[in-house]
Design an enzyme around this catalytic site. Structure first.
Site, short mmCIF file in Angstrom:
data_model
loop_
_atom_site.label_atom_id
_atom_site.label_comp_id
_atom_site.label_asym_id
_atom_site.label_seq_id
_atom_site.Cartn_x
_atom_site.Cartn_y
_atom_site.Cartn_z
N HIS A 176 0.85 -1.20 0.00
CA HIS A 176 0.00 0.00 0.00
C HIS A 176 0.89 1.25 0.00
O HIS A 176 1.94 1.27 0.63
CB HIS A 176 -0.92 0.00 1.22
CG HIS A 176 -1.97 1.06 1.11
ND1 HIS A 176 -1.73 2.37 1.46
CD2 HIS A 176 -3.24 1.01 0.64
CE1 HIS A 176 -2.82 3.08 1.21
NE2 HIS A 176 -3.76 2.28 0.72
N GLU A 197 -3.59 1.93 -7.33
CA GLU A 197 -4.02 3.09 -6.54
C GLU A 197 -3.04 4.24 -6.76
O GLU A 197 -1.96 4.26 -6.13
CB GLU A 197 -4.02 2.74 -5.04
CG GLU A 197 -4.94 1.61 -4.66
CD GLU A 197 -5.31 1.66 -3.18
OE1 GLU A 197 -6.48 1.84 -2.89
OE2 GLU A 197 -4.41 1.55 -2.33
P1 13P Z 1 -9.31 6.64 -0.14
O1 13P Z 1 -10.50 5.85 -0.66
O2 13P Z 1 -9.56 7.29 1.17
O3 13P Z 1 -8.80 7.56 -1.19
O4 13P Z 1 -8.16 5.57 0.13
C1 13P Z 1 -7.90 4.61 -0.84
C2 13P Z 1 -6.98 3.61 -0.28
O5 13P Z 1 -5.87 3.92 0.12
C3 13P Z 1 -7.44 2.22 -0.20
O6 13P Z 1 -6.42 1.35 0.08
#
Ligand code: 13P
Length: 242
Positions: free
Chosen positions: A88, A157
């Site tokens: 992450h 992400e």
């Molecule tokens: P947000 O949905 O708060 O942008 O975070 C996404 C995230 O880091 C999920 O792992």
């Protein structure tokens, strides 16, 4: 589809238990058959049986040992947790985990047969440097990772979209997901400012196999609605194919 909630450093054990119970109840009442993952904070992990799969946001690449502040596989086994989030952006950028460390963690939990949600994504300055630089950066996050691992899920992400309310356009998500699909046939989730207002559109994209939701998932009713959107999209697909 796979709908995942990353609860980050939020919700105590009691709050998490209430959250999971409400979610489980909703999934049963609404006949939701999608894969639902919830990643509580380490001290909120608990045994759960039902439609929801509980995963850990992190664990050290060892069963136990002298690793102050970390939890190991023994702590996960206690609660029958067999799913882990690795890579992450907050662990890479806030806690400074290197690709080498992530690979070690990946290989350890792969050996143990865990389902691994492996996160990738670029910071804003990398995206702004153009497509070639961005793909090079993202490719480096695949280094040492077994992209053919059968229990692998990948989550794209973009760092600049996490917790900011900013998202790539739907077209941009589709374009990059198509590129990433060439690197691995594992299910590919999108994460980064997925909200109740954009979840349906993101889930409807062809190259999106699910979503990984942070802040918006803290509201269990919102997260339930997202699970329902995914179910409706799948139901529609099945109808169209008949
Ligand atoms: P947000 O949905 O708060 O942008 O975070 C996404 C995230 O880091 C999920 O792992």
């Amino acid at each position: 589809m796979i709908i995942a909630a990353n609860l980050k450093t939020n919700l105590t054990r009691k709050q998490t238990s209430e959250y999971v119970d409400e979610l489980e109840d909703f999934l049963n009442k609404n006949k939701i058959s999608q894969e639902i993952l919830v990643f509580p904070a380490p001290s909120s992990l608990n045994t759960h049986s039902g439609k929801v799969t509980i995963g850990t946001q992190n664990a050290y690449a060892a069963a136990n040992g002298a690793f102050t502040g970390e939890i190991g596989q023994d702590h996960l086994d206690e609660f029958c947790v067999k799913t882990i989030l690795i890579g992450h952006s907050e662990r890479r950028h806030v806690l400074g985990e290197t690709q080498e460390e992530l690979v070690k963690k990946f290989n350890y939990y792969k050996e143990q047969g865990f389902k691994i949600v492996y996160c990738i994504g670029e910071p804003l300055e990398v995206r702004e440097a153009g497509n070639e630089t961005m793909m090079k950066y993202i490719s480096a996050q695949y280094e040492g990772i077994d992209t053919d691992y059968k229990n692998l899920i990948i989550a794209y992400e973009p760092v600049w979209a996490i917790g900011t309310g900013l998202t790539p356009t739907l077209q941009e998500i589709e374009t990059i997901h198509k590129e990433l699909k060439k690197k691995s046939s594992a299910p590919l989730l999108y994460g980064g400012s997925v909200k109740i207002t954009n979840a349906n559109d993101v889930l409807a994209l062809k190259s999106v196999d699910g979503i990984l939701v942070g802040s918006a998932a803290l509201n269990v009713k919102n997260f339930c609605s997202m699970c329902e959107y995914a179910q409706n999209i799948e139901n529609k697909k099945i109808k169209e194919n008949i």
